[in-house]
Write an enzyme that holds these catalytic residues in place. Structure first.
Site, mmCIF file in Angstrom:
data_model
loop_
_atom_site.group_PDB
_atom_site.id
_atom_site.type_symbol
_atom_site.label_atom_id
_atom_site.label_comp_id
_atom_site.label_asym_id
_atom_site.label_seq_id
_atom_site.Cartn_x
_atom_site.Cartn_y
_atom_site.Cartn_z
ATOM 1 N N GLU A 10 118.183 -61.141 54.506
ATOM 2 C CA GLU A 10 119.639 -60.960 54.548
ATOM 3 C C GLU A 10 120.260 -62.267 54.080
ATOM 4 O O GLU A 10 119.721 -63.355 54.338
ATOM 5 C CB GLU A 10 120.116 -60.601 55.948
ATOM 6 N N GLU A 53 132.805 -59.931 54.006
ATOM 7 C CA GLU A 53 132.179 -58.735 53.431
ATOM 8 C C GLU A 53 130.690 -58.686 53.760
ATOM 9 O O GLU A 53 130.144 -57.626 54.077
ATOM 10 C CB GLU A 53 132.373 -58.715 51.915
ATOM 11 N N HIS A 58 125.523 -57.052 57.559
ATOM 12 C CA HIS A 58 124.397 -57.391 58.440
ATOM 13 C C HIS A 58 124.804 -57.837 59.837
ATOM 14 O O HIS A 58 123.947 -57.958 60.714
ATOM 15 C CB HIS A 58 123.500 -58.457 57.797
ATOM 16 N N HIS A 151 122.361 -53.837 58.530
ATOM 17 C CA HIS A 151 121.198 -54.243 57.749
ATOM 18 C C HIS A 151 120.494 -55.401 58.445
ATOM 19 O O HIS A 151 120.651 -56.566 58.078
ATOM 20 C CB HIS A 151 121.621 -54.633 56.334
ATOM 21 N N ASP A 156 114.677 -53.280 59.057
ATOM 22 C CA ASP A 156 114.520 -52.757 57.699
ATOM 23 C C ASP A 156 113.068 -52.812 57.229
ATOM 24 O O ASP A 156 112.587 -51.880 56.589
ATOM 25 C CB ASP A 156 115.421 -53.531 56.729
#
Length: 234
Positions: A10, A53, A58, A151, A156
């Protein structure tokens, strides 16, 4: 025994060349495509503000990550865990570009691109023209991703490990797990590899079906099926 790592990162944005940084890295180990339970996961101080954003994707802000290790501090442990084995990532060029940047910046060798396996590219070849995001593949393969509200790299890679197993031919390798090595540090989400006992279900035709079959054979000259029914020496 074949060892593979499934990896995800991330970041603060989309391009390390414009100042974006890695803030989370996770990887899980597979042996013969089955998760062993060994995993690597670390949160990283990106040393810069996290744009709103990106935080929406995440869930991490810079305030949450201040005081975490810098990338240079975690690099040795990451490289040791990855070893020299293939590294699977979804849209792998993205993750490798960031890792290249961070490793070079920290004075470490980059991961050889020959080790890169892009699960997104594999999915696009298998399902051309269809959505092939991680969420889409989870739905297609019936993998529960209901807990994926953001996320998170560790979640993931655990999901991607299951997707990759399906992309490479399904859960068959898991049937051999009972005789494989048992390793420490169990991961939160593991592929279900418990073999299922299968009960034979013989197909017994009804008398009406047999009669219809015999009527069909009567229209064929010297049908081999009739010889088989008659038995040897007929």
């Amino acid at each position: 025994m074949s060892r593979t790592l499934v990896l995800d990162t991330e970041t603060t944005g989309f391009d390390p060349l414009t100042g974006d940084r890695v803030l989370e890295v996770a990887a899980v180990e597979l042996l013969n495509l089955v998760p062993t339970g060994r995993h690597y996961h670390v949160l990283i101080d990106p040393e810069r503000e996290v744009p709103e954003e990106a935080a929406k994707v995440h869930g991490f802000t810079w305030d949450m990550l201040r005081g975490k290790p810098k990338f240079a501090e975690i690099a040795p442990g990451l490289l040791e865990f990855l070893g020299d084995d293939p590294v699977v990532a979804h849209n792998a060029n993205f993750d490798f570009a960031f890792l290249d940047f961070e490793l070079k910046k920290a004075g470490f060798p980059v991961i050889d691109r020959s080790r890169m396996v892009d699960s997104l590219a594999i999915a696009k070849k298998r399902f051309p023209g269809l959505p092939n995001s991680l969420d889409a593949l989870c739905r297609r393969y019936g993998i529960d991703n209901s807990m994926r509200t953001s996320h998170n790299a560790l979640l993931d890679v655990q999901l991607l490990a299951q997707v990759y197993l399906e992309l490479m031919g399904g859960k068959q390798p898991g049937l051999a797990l009972a005789t494989g090595p048992v390793l420490a540090n169990p991961v939160v989400v593991a592929v279900d590899a418990v073999p299922v006992a299968r009960v034979p279900r013989p197909i017994i035709p009804a008398e009406a079906e047999l009669e219809a079959h015999r009527a069909f054979l009567s229209k064929i000259k010297e049908p081999i099926w009739a010889q088989l029914e008659a038995g040897p020496g007929a």
